[in-house]
Design a protein around this motif. Sequence first.
Motif, short mmCIF file in Angstrom:
data_model
loop_
_atom_site.label_atom_id
_atom_site.label_comp_id
_atom_site.label_asym_id
_atom_site.label_seq_id
_atom_site.Cartn_x
_atom_site.Cartn_y
_atom_site.Cartn_z
N UNK A 4 -4.95 11.71 -8.84
CA UNK A 4 -4.79 11.33 -10.24
C UNK A 4 -4.02 10.02 -10.39
N UNK A 5 -3.16 9.70 -9.42
CA UNK A 5 -2.40 8.45 -9.44
C UNK A 5 -3.19 7.27 -8.88
N UNK A 6 -4.37 7.54 -8.32
CA UNK A 6 -5.21 6.46 -7.79
C UNK A 6 -5.27 6.39 -6.28
N UNK A 7 -4.65 7.35 -5.60
CA UNK A 7 -4.75 7.41 -4.15
C UNK A 7 -6.16 7.84 -3.75
N UNK A 8 -6.53 7.48 -2.52
CA UNK A 8 -7.79 7.92 -1.93
C UNK A 8 -7.50 8.49 -0.54
N UNK A 9 -8.32 9.42 -0.09
CA UNK A 9 -8.15 9.92 1.28
C UNK A 9 -8.43 8.79 2.28
N UNK A 10 -7.63 8.73 3.33
CA UNK A 10 -7.81 7.73 4.38
C UNK A 10 -7.57 8.37 5.75
N UNK A 11 -8.10 7.74 6.77
CA UNK A 11 -7.83 8.20 8.13
C UNK A 11 -6.44 7.73 8.53
N UNK A 12 -5.86 8.37 9.52
CA UNK A 12 -4.53 7.99 9.98
C UNK A 12 -4.51 6.56 10.49
N UNK A 13 -5.63 6.04 10.98
CA UNK A 13 -5.68 4.67 11.49
C UNK A 13 -5.47 3.64 10.38
N UNK A 14 -5.66 4.04 9.12
CA UNK A 14 -5.45 3.12 8.00
C UNK A 14 -4.01 3.09 7.54
N UNK A 15 -3.20 4.01 8.05
CA UNK A 15 -1.79 4.07 7.70
C UNK A 15 -1.01 3.12 8.60
N UNK A 16 0.24 2.97 8.31
CA UNK A 16 1.07 2.11 9.14
C UNK A 16 1.07 2.59 10.59
N UNK A 17 1.14 1.65 11.51
CA UNK A 17 1.24 2.02 12.92
C UNK A 17 2.68 1.94 13.40
N UNK A 18 3.61 1.82 12.47
CA UNK A 18 5.03 1.72 12.77
C UNK A 18 5.52 3.02 13.43
N UNK A 19 6.00 2.92 14.65
CA UNK A 19 6.46 4.11 15.39
C UNK A 19 7.56 4.86 14.66
N UNK A 20 8.40 4.15 13.92
CA UNK A 20 9.49 4.81 13.19
C UNK A 20 8.96 5.75 12.13
N UNK A 72 0.88 -1.17 0.00
CA UNK A 72 0.00 0.00 0.00
C UNK A 72 0.92 1.22 0.00
N UNK A 73 0.65 2.16 -0.89
CA UNK A 73 1.49 3.35 -1.01
C UNK A 73 0.72 4.52 -0.40
N UNK A 74 1.37 5.23 0.50
CA UNK A 74 0.65 6.31 1.17
C UNK A 74 1.53 7.53 1.34
N UNK A 75 0.89 8.60 1.72
CA UNK A 75 1.60 9.83 2.01
C UNK A 75 0.75 10.74 2.87
N UNK A 84 -4.06 12.20 5.12
CA UNK A 84 -3.52 10.90 4.69
C UNK A 84 -4.17 10.48 3.39
N UNK A 85 -3.35 9.95 2.48
CA UNK A 85 -3.86 9.43 1.22
C UNK A 85 -3.15 8.11 0.94
N UNK A 86 -3.87 7.18 0.31
CA UNK A 86 -3.30 5.86 0.08
C UNK A 86 -3.72 5.29 -1.28
N UNK A 87 -2.80 4.54 -1.86
CA UNK A 87 -3.09 3.70 -3.03
C UNK A 87 -2.94 2.26 -2.56
N UNK A 88 -3.98 1.48 -2.73
CA UNK A 88 -3.95 0.07 -2.36
C UNK A 88 -4.09 -0.75 -3.63
N UNK A 89 -3.07 -1.55 -4.00
CA UNK A 89 -3.17 -2.33 -5.23
C UNK A 89 -4.34 -3.30 -5.22
#
Length: 192
Positions: free
Chosen positions: A133-149, A117-120, A175-180
Amino acid sequence: MEVAMDVNISVVVAQEMHYGYAQSVCDMIDRAAQHKGSGLARRKPEYVLDKMMQGKAVIALNGEEVIGFCYIETWSHGKYVANSGLIVDPDYRGYGLARSIKAEAFKLSRYKFPDAKIFGLTTSLAVMKINSDLGYRPVTFSELTNDDEFWKGCESCNNYDILVRTKRVHCLCNGMMFDPNWEHLKQNKIGE
């Protein structure tokens, strides 16, 4: 300042010949962060150089002058990829350069990590449009990685206190994400 667009502009995956630009990239990020007063996580030249050496960076040049940059970072054992640090020299904004850099970083991410999953995170409407335009969608922060780093990388942002106060639920960034898998799901629904 009016800039004449040189036909010598290139947007490429950074290679050994680009390693000497790490400090210039950091300087460009610092200047933009000071000018905007928000939203840009600063990086050290060693960090930028490491991304270049790993083949995880895209650089834009006008001849020998660095005019843009973006890198990719992996999280949660390659399940998530962030396209981060997108920067364009202010003199070169408005020419579609950010779109070209982001598209190259997206292509590199899909090549290196096809199932990730590609996010930013961004505060920029222009970047949100590019991502969309690249296919990302808005997401909540809870859908992003929970990796502390990953979240540690936000510490140098002027808005970090908001992220901490809200326990990583809200910030000025979006937050925005592309999920293949979205494409696979769409294809399966069409076939039903």
